[in-house]
Design a protein around this motif. Structure first.
Motif, PDB file in Angstrom:
ATOM      1  N   VAL A 165       0.848  -1.200   0.000  1.00 44.35           N
ATOM      2  CA  VAL A 165       0.000   0.000   0.000  1.00 44.35           C
ATOM      3  C   VAL A 165       0.880   1.244   0.000  1.00 44.35           C
ATOM      4  N   ASN A 166       0.384   2.281  -0.614  1.00 45.94           N
ATOM      5  CA  ASN A 166       1.086   3.564  -0.647  1.00 45.94           C
ATOM      6  C   ASN A 166       0.062   4.651  -0.982  1.00 45.94           C
ATOM      7  N   GLU A 167       0.546   5.831  -1.199  1.00 49.50           N
ATOM      8  CA  GLU A 167      -0.368   6.945  -1.458  1.00 49.50           C
ATOM      9  C   GLU A 167      -1.207   6.716  -2.708  1.00 49.50           C
ATOM     10  N   GLY A 168      -0.588   6.100  -3.712  1.00 51.16           N
ATOM     11  CA  GLY A 168      -1.316   5.837  -4.947  1.00 51.16           C
ATOM     12  C   GLY A 168      -2.178   4.594  -4.883  1.00 51.16           C
ATOM     13  N   SER A 169      -1.897   3.717  -3.926  1.00 49.94           N
ATOM     14  CA  SER A 169      -2.668   2.481  -3.751  1.00 49.94           C
ATOM     15  C   SER A 169      -2.968   2.297  -2.268  1.00 49.94           C
ATOM     16  N   PRO A 170      -3.934   3.069  -1.749  1.00 49.45           N
ATOM     17  CA  PRO A 170      -4.243   3.004  -0.323  1.00 49.45           C
ATOM     18  C   PRO A 170      -4.889   1.666   0.057  1.00 49.45           C
TER      19      PRO A 170
END
Length: 345
Positions: free
Chosen positions: A304-309
């Motif tokens: 998960v990251n900012e582009g893939s919450p």
């Protein structure tokens, strides 16, 4: 099991189309590395199968073929016994493991009988799905006195499939770009269960199902099946029910809800069901890879990251499993939850 009664009858939209059609089946993957020096090819095949189907078959899987044959013989020997003999190890509120002949899926009775046991005996699960209830339930196996060697064959087979399960988890981890041992820690006190399924001939196969449509709650399911066929998978691309054609010496693998959440929906747990026929009995032997009851399931932080919450809120596996299966031994009224209940909109 006699004539079909109302308890077995599926609603019209969920009845099987028994017309056999030849369509492309789920992927078949050779787990031996003898045909390639590049493990990345194998990892890629596994990843593609998980992403596109959620199901695949494996050959050269490492489970001894003579043991695969023995477990099928043992299953038939057990179910061939008089029902009075099988009911000596009937499961109930106290014993959740053993023989059962009235399982329901989506509130419709399945045309089958089963025998369940734990790989880790005893295993532990929450006593109820209620979040404020901290009581833990101890689950233990119960074994029949007959047929001879039944327990030994079942336990030996289960341990071999357990090894394969860890191997597949490692390959799935690698396919997600993670270290091979990334998922192992969630299984330290696993609640993995093995089941023997017997589907007798059904006089009305167009009305009933061996198992109604469902998804699996755990991480992985590894299934040995005979040559009769009956397992069907709902294809992701068009939602057509695709038969899983029996392949000699192969095992059927599917990813469950847990991997769907861990992967943040890179991989999907897909619906499947079992159709029955009027002429021949069928046997299958699934092993359900369940986590330690205390594990909180959530999308893996590396994925998960900012582009893939994260697409799911964390949930406790044991509580989810107990509520999902309505196996709350306190007989509480609990809604049959799904992972979609934890989806972040």
């Amino acid at each position: 099991m006699g004539e079909v009664d109302q308890a077995f009858i599926q609603s019209i939209e969920h009845r099987a189309n028994l017309d056999t059609i030849e369509i492309e089946g789920i992927p078949l993957i050779d787990l031996s590395l003898s045909h390639t020096t590049d493990i990345n090819l194998l990892v890629s095949e596994i990843g593609n199968a998980c992403q596109n189907w959620g199901f695949f078959q494996v050959i050269n899987h490492g489970v001894p073929l003579e043991l695969l044959e023995k477990i099928k013989v043992a299953a038939k020997a057990f179910f061939d016994q008089p029902v009075e003999e099988k009911r000596k190890v009937k499961r109930d509120e106290v014993n959740a493991m053993g023989y059962h002949e009235s399982e329901h899926t989506k509130n419709v009775r399945d045309w089958k009988e089963v025998f369940d046991f734990l790989i880790n005996d005893p295993s532990f699960l929450p006593a109820s799905p209620e979040t404020e209830d901290n009581e833990i339930r101890t689950l233990s196996n119960q074994w029949p006195e007959t047929p001879p060697q039944f327990r030994e064959v079942c336990q030996t087979y289960a341990r071999e499939v357990e090894k394969l399960g860890y191997k597949l988890l490692e390959l799935i981890s690698l396919s997600l770009g993670l270290p091979s041992n990334r998922l192992n820690g969630y299984f330290e006190d696993h609640t993995t269960m093995m089941r023997l399924n017997h589907y007798p001939p059904c006089p009305f196969p167009e009305l009933a199902l061996g198992v109604g449509r469902h998804k699996d709650a755990g991480a992985l399911t590894i299934v040995a099946q005979d040559d009769i066929g009956g397992l069907q998978v709902r294809r992701k691309s068009d939602e057509v029910w695709v038969p899983v054609k029996p392949t000699p010496n192969a095992l059927v693998i599917n990813v469950g809800d847990t991997i769907q959440v861990w992967s943040n929906e890179a991989y999907e747990s897909v619906e499947h069901r079992v159709v029955v026929n009027s002429e021949r009995e069928r046997f299958s032997i699934p092993v359900f890879f369940f986590l330690s009851h205390y594990v909180m399931v959530k999308p893996l932080e590396e994925l998960v990251n900012e582009g893939s919450p994260p697409k799911y809120k964390p949930y406790n596996f044991g509580k989810f499993f107990v509520a999902r299966n309505r196996s709350d031994y306190k007989k509480l009224e609990v809604q049959n939850i799904q992972i979609s209940d934890f989806k972040i909109i």
